[in-house]
Scaffold this motif. Structure first.
Motif, PDB file in Angstrom:
ATOM      1  N   TRP A   1       0.795  -1.232   0.000  1.00  0.00           N
ATOM      2  CA  TRP A   1       0.000   0.000   0.000  1.00  0.00           C
ATOM      3  C   TRP A   1       0.831   1.288   0.000  1.00  0.00           C
ATOM      4  CZ3 TRP A   1      -1.141  -3.655   3.963  1.00  0.00           C
ATOM      5  CH2 TRP A   1      -2.190  -4.529   3.643  1.00  0.00           C
ATOM      6  N   HIS A   2       2.089   1.210   0.359  1.00  0.00           N
ATOM      7  CA  HIS A   2       2.928   2.404   0.453  1.00  0.00           C
ATOM      8  C   HIS A   2       3.591   2.724  -0.882  1.00  0.00           C
ATOM      9  CE1 HIS A   2       2.248   1.393   4.629  1.00  0.00           C
ATOM     10  NE2 HIS A   2       2.803   2.520   5.018  1.00  0.00           N
ATOM     11  N   GLY A   3       4.511   3.657  -0.857  1.00  0.00           N
ATOM     12  CA  GLY A   3       5.284   4.027  -2.030  1.00  0.00           C
ATOM     13  C   GLY A   3       6.636   4.548  -1.576  1.00  0.00           C
ATOM     14  N   ALA A   4       7.466   4.922  -2.519  1.00  0.00           N
ATOM     15  CA  ALA A   4       8.796   5.434  -2.186  1.00  0.00           C
ATOM     16  C   ALA A   4       8.720   6.628  -1.238  1.00  0.00           C
ATOM     17  CB  ALA A   4       9.532   5.813  -3.468  1.00  0.00           C
ATOM     18  N   TRP A   5       7.598   7.342  -1.265  1.00  0.00           N
ATOM     19  CA  TRP A   5       7.414   8.536  -0.424  1.00  0.00           C
ATOM     20  C   TRP A   5       7.607   8.260   1.067  1.00  0.00           C
ATOM     21  CZ3 TRP A   5       3.717   7.712   3.221  1.00  0.00           C
ATOM     22  CH2 TRP A   5       2.728   6.755   2.941  1.00  0.00           C
ATOM     23  N   CYS A   6       7.319   7.031   1.511  1.00  0.00           N
ATOM     24  CA  CYS A   6       7.319   6.782   2.954  1.00  0.00           C
ATOM     25  C   CYS A   6       8.718   6.830   3.565  1.00  0.00           C
ATOM     26  CB  CYS A   6       6.643   5.449   3.266  1.00  0.00           C
ATOM     27  SG  CYS A   6       7.594   3.977   2.868  1.00  0.00           S
ATOM     28  N   TRP A   7       9.747   6.793   2.719  1.00  0.00           N
ATOM     29  CA  TRP A   7      11.125   6.804   3.213  1.00  0.00           C
ATOM     30  C   TRP A   7      11.728   8.202   3.274  1.00  0.00           C
ATOM     31  CZ3 TRP A   7      12.622   2.472   5.384  1.00  0.00           C
ATOM     32  CH2 TRP A   7      12.114   1.243   4.921  1.00  0.00           C
TER      33      TRP A   7
ATOM     34  N   ALA B   1       6.421  -3.022  -7.551  1.00  0.00           N
ATOM     35  CA  ALA B   1       5.436  -3.310  -8.597  1.00  0.00           C
ATOM     36  C   ALA B   1       4.021  -3.209  -8.022  1.00  0.00           C
ATOM     37  CB  ALA B   1       5.668  -4.704  -9.158  1.00  0.00           C
ATOM     38  N   GLY B   2       3.135  -2.513  -8.752  1.00  0.00           N
ATOM     39  CA  GLY B   2       1.750  -2.359  -8.319  1.00  0.00           C
ATOM     40  C   GLY B   2       1.530  -1.273  -7.287  1.00  0.00           C
ATOM     41  N   HIS B   3       2.568  -0.493  -6.982  1.00  0.00           N
ATOM     42  CA  HIS B   3       2.481   0.529  -5.945  1.00  0.00           C
ATOM     43  C   HIS B   3       3.054   1.857  -6.435  1.00  0.00           C
ATOM     44  CE1 HIS B   3       2.297  -3.254  -3.701  1.00  0.00           C
ATOM     45  NE2 HIS B   3       1.713  -2.580  -2.731  1.00  0.00           N
ATOM     46  N   GLY B   4       2.798   2.918  -5.662  1.00  0.00           N
ATOM     47  CA  GLY B   4       3.347   4.221  -6.018  1.00  0.00           C
ATOM     48  C   GLY B   4       2.922   4.645  -7.410  1.00  0.00           C
ATOM     49  N   LEU B   5       3.891   5.009  -8.228  1.00  0.00           N
ATOM     50  CA  LEU B   5       3.575   5.388  -9.608  1.00  0.00           C
ATOM     51  C   LEU B   5       3.178   4.185 -10.451  1.00  0.00           C
ATOM     52  CD1 LEU B   5       6.371   8.038 -10.315  1.00  0.00           C
ATOM     53  CD2 LEU B   5       3.946   8.442  -9.806  1.00  0.00           C
ATOM     54  N   ASN B   6       3.383   2.978  -9.919  1.00  0.00           N
ATOM     55  CA  ASN B   6       2.969   1.757 -10.601  1.00  0.00           C
ATOM     56  C   ASN B   6       1.593   1.274 -10.141  1.00  0.00           C
ATOM     57  OD1 ASN B   6       5.580   1.513 -11.879  1.00  0.00           O
ATOM     58  ND2 ASN B   6       6.363   0.757  -9.934  1.00  0.00           N
ATOM     59  N   ALA B   7       0.948   2.024  -9.248  1.00  0.00           N
ATOM     60  CA  ALA B   7      -0.356   1.626  -8.713  1.00  0.00           C
ATOM     61  C   ALA B   7      -1.473   1.996  -9.677  1.00  0.00           C
ATOM     62  CB  ALA B   7      -0.592   2.301  -7.367  1.00  0.00           C
ATOM     63  N   ARG B   8      -2.573   1.278  -9.552  1.00  0.00           N
ATOM     64  CA  ARG B   8      -3.786   1.592 -10.299  1.00  0.00           C
ATOM     65  C   ARG B   8      -4.958   1.460  -9.344  1.00  0.00           C
ATOM     66  NH1 ARG B   8      -0.111   2.997 -12.626  1.00  0.00           N
ATOM     67  NH2 ARG B   8       0.573   2.577 -14.769  1.00  0.00           N
ATOM     68  N   ARG B   9      -5.865   2.438  -9.375  1.00  0.00           N
ATOM     69  CA  ARG B   9      -6.973   2.465  -8.422  1.00  0.00           C
ATOM     70  C   ARG B   9      -8.215   1.796  -8.998  1.00  0.00           C
ATOM     71  NH1 ARG B   9      -6.740   5.904  -4.176  1.00  0.00           N
ATOM     72  NH2 ARG B   9      -9.006   6.010  -4.153  1.00  0.00           N
ATOM     73  N   PRO B  10      -8.931   1.034  -8.182  1.00  0.00           N
ATOM     74  CA  PRO B  10     -10.210   0.479  -8.642  1.00  0.00           C
ATOM     75  C   PRO B  10     -11.244   1.588  -8.789  1.00  0.00           C
ATOM     76  CG  PRO B  10      -9.909   0.052  -6.307  1.00  0.00           C
ATOM     77  CD  PRO B  10      -8.613   0.637  -6.802  1.00  0.00           C
ATOM     78  N   GLU B  11     -12.089   1.477  -9.785  1.00  0.00           N
ATOM     79  CA  GLU B  11     -13.084   2.520 -10.040  1.00  0.00           C
ATOM     80  C   GLU B  11     -14.096   2.637  -8.906  1.00  0.00           C
ATOM     81  OE1 GLU B  11     -14.928   1.778 -13.760  1.00  0.00           O
ATOM     82  OE2 GLU B  11     -13.091   2.068 -14.954  1.00  0.00           O
ATOM     83  N   CYS B  12     -14.370   1.528  -8.229  1.00  0.00           N
ATOM     84  CA  CYS B  12     -15.442   1.524  -7.233  1.00  0.00           C
ATOM     85  C   CYS B  12     -15.191   2.483  -6.073  1.00  0.00           C
ATOM     86  CB  CYS B  12     -15.639   0.113  -6.692  1.00  0.00           C
ATOM     87  SG  CYS B  12     -14.175  -0.586  -5.872  1.00  0.00           S
TER      88      CYS B  12
ATOM     89  N   LEU C   1      -1.922   8.951   1.415  1.00  0.00           N
ATOM     90  CA  LEU C   1      -0.981   8.651   0.343  1.00  0.00           C
ATOM     91  C   LEU C   1      -0.941   7.166  -0.026  1.00  0.00           C
ATOM     92  CD1 LEU C   1       1.997  10.907   1.501  1.00  0.00           C
ATOM     93  CD2 LEU C   1       0.553  11.270  -0.507  1.00  0.00           C
ATOM     94  N   LEU C   2      -1.593   6.338   0.768  1.00  0.00           N
ATOM     95  CA  LEU C   2      -1.581   4.906   0.483  1.00  0.00           C
ATOM     96  C   LEU C   2      -2.350   4.591  -0.797  1.00  0.00           C
ATOM     97  CD1 LEU C   2      -2.308   3.351   4.012  1.00  0.00           C
ATOM     98  CD2 LEU C   2      -0.079   3.706   2.927  1.00  0.00           C
ATOM     99  N   SER C   3      -1.975   3.502  -1.454  1.00  0.00           N
ATOM    100  CA  SER C   3      -2.758   2.945  -2.551  1.00  0.00           C
ATOM    101  C   SER C   3      -3.780   1.988  -1.946  1.00  0.00           C
ATOM    102  CB  SER C   3      -1.871   2.183  -3.529  1.00  0.00           C
ATOM    103  OG  SER C   3      -0.857   3.017  -4.051  1.00  0.00           O
ATOM    104  N   PRO C   4      -5.008   1.968  -2.428  1.00  0.00           N
ATOM    105  CA  PRO C   4      -6.031   1.132  -1.793  1.00  0.00           C
ATOM    106  C   PRO C   4      -5.836  -0.360  -1.992  1.00  0.00           C
ATOM    107  CG  PRO C   4      -6.908   2.199  -3.751  1.00  0.00           C
ATOM    108  CD  PRO C   4      -5.566   2.800  -3.514  1.00  0.00           C
ATOM    109  N   ASP C   5      -5.236  -0.750  -3.124  1.00  0.00           N
ATOM    110  CA  ASP C   5      -5.078  -2.165  -3.455  1.00  0.00           C
ATOM    111  C   ASP C   5      -3.615  -2.586  -3.433  1.00  0.00           C
ATOM    112  OD1 ASP C   5      -7.787  -2.187  -3.860  1.00  0.00           O
ATOM    113  OD2 ASP C   5      -7.702  -2.848  -5.951  1.00  0.00           O
ATOM    114  N   ALA C   6      -3.323  -3.686  -2.744  1.00  0.00           N
ATOM    115  CA  ALA C   6      -1.998  -4.298  -2.767  1.00  0.00           C
ATOM    116  C   ALA C   6      -2.130  -5.655  -3.443  1.00  0.00           C
ATOM    117  CB  ALA C   6      -1.460  -4.457  -1.350  1.00  0.00           C
TER     118      ALA C   6
END
Length: 280
Positions: free
Chosen positions: A13-19, A39-50, A195-200
């Motif tokens: 759920w985090h990203g490079a920002w947390c450091w 992978a799948g996080h930060g700038l590589n994350a994608r948010r669910p539409e719901c 700042l978290l991504s909702p999906d891991a």
């Protein structure tokens, strides 16, 4: 600079920002350092539409397949190996992994041990050979953790571990804070939640790595325990260390203890920076 560069990898759920607080301190101490997105996080994350659709549909939160559902341990490790190679320019790098990224570091180090000079597991999953991180999440040693009760969908259905980060439920938001940021200043914790991504991606926790003496087992490692962790419970941390030492007794784990929650990079960044800057 004669010391190896430091590469920091965040957890679910985090990203490079947390450091950012730790990076500022280690670079001030003269160490070359970089934080990257998993992978799948930060700038590589994608948010669910719901989670942004209005009117809000709670049923969709529980059923919409995650846009990062296809991300697995293979992809995450491949990305990390490329990031290590870039930061180290082919030379050895000290990699600091937090939480779920520990399983990514384990795979990457097994695949390219020549690129990793030292592994640091910051209250991270350090799974035994052929054991997925999920086995530790679901183990008796992890009783009392607050992450799984905070999920808003079945990972087997949507392919991800999903938080409802926009929830207005005060009790739920407090549970998230306790799960991840228990000893972090509340204002900072709320900022971090935003700042978290909702999906891991669930696939990272489902993957397993076969460890060898000439691969992962050959690299010096340090485990930083966190006594107040409500995501990776202290008993799990001790089990991870014990299993690694039993498998590779000639290369025992160096252990450093912090009296911190799951996110010491936000609650005690000075201590985290001091630990890693002392490593080669």
């Amino acid at each position: 600079m004669t010391s190896a560069p430091l590469l920091f990898l965040h957890g679910y759920w985090h990203g490079a920002w947390c450091w950012s607080e730790v990076i500022a301190r280690v670079t001030a101490a003269g160490r070359q350092a970089a934080a990257v997105d998993m992978a799948g996080h930060g700038l590589n994350a994608r948010r669910p539409e719901c989670l942004s659709r209005r009117p809000f549909d709670p049923d969709a939160v529980a059923t919409e397949v995650s846009p990062v559902a296809s991300v697995g341990l293979d992809e995450a490790a491949e990305l990390l190996v490329s990031q290590i190679r870039q930061v180290g320019r082919g030379g050895p790098v000290t990699v600091v992994a937090h939480s779920m990224s520990g399983t990514v570091l384990t795979r990457a180090a097994q695949q390219a041990p020549e690129l990793v000079g030292h592994m640091v597991y910051l209250t991270a999953f350090m799974p035994a050979s052929d054991v997925p991180a999920l086995a530790y999440i679901q183990s008796a040693e992890n009783e009392g953790e607050l992450v799984m009760p905070s999920l808003r969908a079945d990972p087997a259905v949507i392919g991800a571990l999903r938080f409802d980060l926009a929830s207005e439920d005060a009790a739920y938001r407090q549970q998230l804070r306790q799960a991840l940021f228990g000893d972090v200043d509340p204002v900072v914790a709320d900022a971090a939640l935003g700042l978290l991504s909702p999906d891991a991606p669930a696939g990272i926790a489902l993957g397993a790595t076969t460890l060898t003496r000439s691969g992962w087992g050959s690299i010096p490692r340090t485990y930083v325990t966190c006594a107040q962790d409500m995501a990776v419970r202290p008993a799990v941390q001790r089990r991870l260390i014990a299993e690694a030492d039993a498998a590779f007794p000639d290369n025992p784990t160096s252990v450093v203890a912090l009296n911190a929650s799951h996110s010491p990079f936000l609650s005690v960044p000075d201590q985290v920076a001091d630990i890693v800057t002392k490593l080669g």
